[in-house]
Write an enzyme that holds these catalytic residues in place. Sequence first.
Site, PDB file in Angstrom:
ATOM      1  CG  ASP A   1      43.753  30.205  40.527  1.00  0.00           C
ATOM      2  OD1 ASP A   1      42.984  31.178  40.559  1.00  0.00           O
ATOM      3  OD2 ASP A   1      44.978  30.309  40.728  1.00  0.00           O
TER       4      ASP A   1
ATOM      5  CG  ASP B   1      36.650  34.975  38.591  1.00  0.00           C
ATOM      6  OD1 ASP B   1      36.567  36.213  38.685  1.00  0.00           O
ATOM      7  OD2 ASP B   1      37.721  34.376  38.802  1.00  0.00           O
TER       8      ASP B   1
ATOM      9  CE  LYS C   1      46.167  32.029  33.925  1.00  0.00           C
ATOM     10  NZ  LYS C   1      47.065  30.911  34.197  1.00  0.00           N
TER      11      LYS C   1
ATOM     12  CG  ASP D   1      38.294  38.759  47.505  1.00  0.00           C
ATOM     13  OD1 ASP D   1      37.573  38.224  48.358  1.00  0.00           O
ATOM     14  OD2 ASP D   1      39.516  38.958  47.683  1.00  0.00           O
TER      15      ASP D   1
ATOM     16  NE  ARG E   1      43.227  29.005  36.489  1.00  0.00           N
ATOM     17  CZ  ARG E   1      43.107  30.221  37.021  1.00  0.00           C
ATOM     18  NH1 ARG E   1      41.914  30.697  37.314  1.00  0.00           N
ATOM     19  NH2 ARG E   1      44.170  30.953  37.269  1.00  0.00           N
TER      20      ARG E   1
ATOM     21  CE  LYS F   1      35.896  35.458  48.227  1.00  0.00           C
ATOM     22  NZ  LYS F   1      37.120  34.837  48.765  1.00  0.00           N
TER      23      LYS F   1
HETATM   24  P1  IMP Z   1      39.625  41.546  43.779  1.00  0.00           P
HETATM   25  O1  IMP Z   1      40.319  42.604  42.982  1.00  0.00           O
HETATM   26  O2  IMP Z   1      40.136  41.435  45.191  1.00  0.00           O
HETATM   27  O3  IMP Z   1      38.126  41.604  43.749  1.00  0.00           O
HETATM   28  O4  IMP Z   1      40.120  40.189  43.135  1.00  0.00           O
HETATM   29  C1  IMP Z   1      39.317  39.401  42.390  1.00  0.00           C
HETATM   30  C2  IMP Z   1      40.144  38.263  41.831  1.00  0.00           C
HETATM   31  O5  IMP Z   1      40.840  37.568  42.895  1.00  0.00           O
HETATM   32  C3  IMP Z   1      39.205  37.253  41.211  1.00  0.00           C
HETATM   33  O6  IMP Z   1      38.962  37.541  39.861  1.00  0.00           O
HETATM   34  C4  IMP Z   1      39.935  35.953  41.472  1.00  0.00           C
HETATM   35  O7  IMP Z   1      40.852  35.682  40.432  1.00  0.00           O
HETATM   36  C5  IMP Z   1      40.701  36.180  42.770  1.00  0.00           C
HETATM   37  N1  IMP Z   1      39.942  35.664  43.922  1.00  0.00           N
HETATM   38  C6  IMP Z   1      39.299  36.372  44.873  1.00  0.00           C
HETATM   39  N2  IMP Z   1      38.704  35.558  45.769  1.00  0.00           N
HETATM   40  C7  IMP Z   1      38.965  34.302  45.359  1.00  0.00           C
HETATM   41  C8  IMP Z   1      38.592  32.995  45.871  1.00  0.00           C
HETATM   42  O8  IMP Z   1      37.889  32.810  46.892  1.00  0.00           O
HETATM   43  N3  IMP Z   1      39.068  31.941  45.155  1.00  0.00           N
HETATM   44  C9  IMP Z   1      39.833  32.065  44.043  1.00  0.00           C
HETATM   45  N4  IMP Z   1      40.179  33.247  43.535  1.00  0.00           N
HETATM   46  C10 IMP Z   1      39.756  34.357  44.188  1.00  0.00           C
HETATM   47 MG    MG Z   2      43.057  33.743  40.652  1.00  0.00          MG
END
Ligand code: IMP
Ligand code: MG
Length: 192
Positions: A170, A111, A54, A114, A176, A142
């Site tokens: 969120d 969005d 979302k 990470d 959000r 990041k």
């Molecule tokens: P990844 O698979 O670890 O890159 O996860 C990415 C998802 O984790 C994003 O689409 C967000 O929903 C959530 N996420 C990662 N870092 C943050 C943050 O700093 N704040 C809020 N949501 C985050």
């Molecule tokens: Mg999230």
Amino acid sequence: MDINENAVFPEDYADRIKRVLITEREIKAALEAEGERISREFEGKPLLLVSVLKGSFIFLADLCREITIPCEIGFMAAQSYFGGTTSAGKVEITYDIKQDISRYHVVIVEDIIDTGRTLKEIVDILRGRNPLSLSVVTLLDKPERREVELNPDRALFTIPDHFVIGYGLDCGELYRNLPYIAEYDISPESDQ
Ligand code: IMP
Ligand code: MG
């Protein structure tokens, strides 16, 4: 990240907004530039913007209004299951786009990147459907946190390893609707 997963509406809601990292004006300026860039790059081409729910819903809504060429919108939702020790991810698509993407230039609108694990799986799935082209634009990156090889074609803001909230992002489904991006205050006494 599953911070305060079991939270009820917290009394310290406002106190947890530690500081604003990116203002509404900064976001708006970056979106205008990106909208213009996308409009130029895909002029005369069938364009499909894909948002993974979302977190990117606000980014997509604002970005698409800065795009001046015809484009379509699609939504996906995914559930990730990642083992703690293995880097081999499993992503289940729980909601999928309807378009046959072999006819489109696809831009994934994300969005935040990470670890990159969820997005990498989605990129692989969409690439397997043979779009005319596939690129990724993310609002936030990041890079310090990356666990898989995945670099967005465009990152509007690169941020340090802070947990951030607002503008679609969120913490425990809250925040959000903040119009800016803020650092979330992870105070030790309330960690779960
Ligand atoms: P990844 O698979 O670890 O890159 O996860 C990415 C998802 O984790 C994003 O689409 C967000 O929903 C959530 N996420 C990662 N870092 C943050 C943050 O700093 N704040 C809020 N949501 C985050
Ligand atoms: Mg999230």
